[in-house]
Design a protein around this motif. Structure first.
Motif, PDB file in Angstrom:
ATOM      1  N   GLU A  61       0.806  -1.216   0.000  1.00  0.00           N
ATOM      2  CA  GLU A  61       0.000   0.000   0.000  1.00  0.00           C
ATOM      3  C   GLU A  61       0.837   1.263   0.000  1.00  0.00           C
ATOM      4  N   ASN A  62       2.110   1.141   0.305  1.00  0.00           N
ATOM      5  CA  ASN A  62       2.963   2.322   0.442  1.00  0.00           C
ATOM      6  C   ASN A  62       4.125   2.331  -0.536  1.00  0.00           C
ATOM      7  N   CYS A 121       1.957   4.450  -5.477  1.00  0.00           N
ATOM      8  CA  CYS A 121       0.753   3.640  -5.290  1.00  0.00           C
ATOM      9  C   CYS A 121      -0.421   4.501  -4.822  1.00  0.00           C
ATOM     10  N   VAL A 155      -4.144   4.062  -3.191  1.00  0.00           N
ATOM     11  CA  VAL A 155      -5.001   3.108  -2.486  1.00  0.00           C
ATOM     12  C   VAL A 155      -6.432   3.615  -2.501  1.00  0.00           C
ATOM     13  N   ILE A 164      -9.330  -3.216  -0.497  1.00  0.00           N
ATOM     14  CA  ILE A 164      -8.773  -2.019  -1.110  1.00  0.00           C
ATOM     15  C   ILE A 164      -8.295  -2.353  -2.516  1.00  0.00           C
ATOM     16  N   VAL A 221      -5.293  -1.169  -5.152  1.00  0.00           N
ATOM     17  CA  VAL A 221      -4.010  -0.468  -5.254  1.00  0.00           C
ATOM     18  C   VAL A 221      -3.653  -0.345  -6.728  1.00  0.00           C
ATOM     19  N   CYS A 279       1.171   1.952  -9.103  1.00  0.00           N
ATOM     20  CA  CYS A 279       2.496   1.719  -8.504  1.00  0.00           C
ATOM     21  C   CYS A 279       3.574   1.712  -9.579  1.00  0.00           C
TER      22      CYS A 279
END
Length: 210
Positions: free
Chosen positions: A93-94, A98, A100, A116, A118, A121
């Motif tokens: 997620e980080n 990316c 979310v 979620i 994503v 990215c």
């Protein structure tokens, strides 16, 4: 050490319990290797080199796991969390770039969980984890060569020190105890004076002690 601590932090953020345990053991091994280098302990360096072999195998498994090599699948196997939670890598997620997006009213959501999405990215999290493990393998190979070379130097120095006689080569001699003291007689001169000068002089032995 810096790379191991960095990886430990991100594994803590992602609740990856298996990597957390492995990272902790690796940090202890690195401290042991540093201590062995500073204190000239070849045995500690040998233990450090042996651990690096296991560390390379573990990181190779991480790469295969995230790249889904063979029968490994990160979608159904929660090996990294010991099957205690549904958490994934923190980079999921980080990661860089990316975005979310929570999915509302999803049938796939379990109790007390949410789904979620994503997207965007620049580099997916499996590749980030694989690159991190590849970096660990590279550092481990360098550390293995270093540990083997330094431990060999220490062992050669120990062998040469024993061969030349230890402290004897430096002129060191242990103090020797004597069974008795050698006493030398002392003589005192007794001189008799008269009106005309010295009459006689003769040595007098010291008094005898029983």
């Amino acid at each position: 050490m810096v790379a191991a601590l960095e990886r430990q932090i991100f594994d803590f953020l992602g609740y990856q319990w298996a990597p957390i345990l492995a990272n902790f053991l690796h940090i202890m091994a690195v401290i042991l290797g540093i201590f062995g280098t500073v204190q000239y302990r070849s045995r500690y360096l040998i233990l450090y080199a042996a651990w690096l072999v296991l560390w390379v195998g573990w990181n190779a498994f991480i790469i295969c796991f995230y790249l889904e090599v063979g029968q490994l699948s990160q979608d159904r196997d929660f090996i990294m969390t010991f099957n205690t939670s549904l958490h994934r890598s923190w980079w999921m997620e980080n990661g860089p770039g990316c975005l979310v997006t929570p999915v509302l009213n999803s049938r796939l959501a379990l109790e007390d969980h949410h789904v979620i999405s994503v997207t965007g990215c620049l580099l997916d999290y499996p590749y980030i984890e694989a690159l991190s493990s590849a970096l660990q393998i590279f550092l481990a190979l360098f550390g293995f060569v270093f540990a083997c070379y330094v431990s060999k130097v220490f062992l050669e120095e120990e062998d040469s020190f024993d061969f030349i006689g230890g402290f004897d080569s430096y002129g060191y001699q242990a103090p020797q105890k004597t069974s008795h003291l050698q006493l030398q007689p002392l003589y005192t001169w007794v001189m008799a004076w008269s009106r005309g000068g010295v009459v006689a002089s003769a040595p007098r032995p010291p008094p005898r002690r029983d």
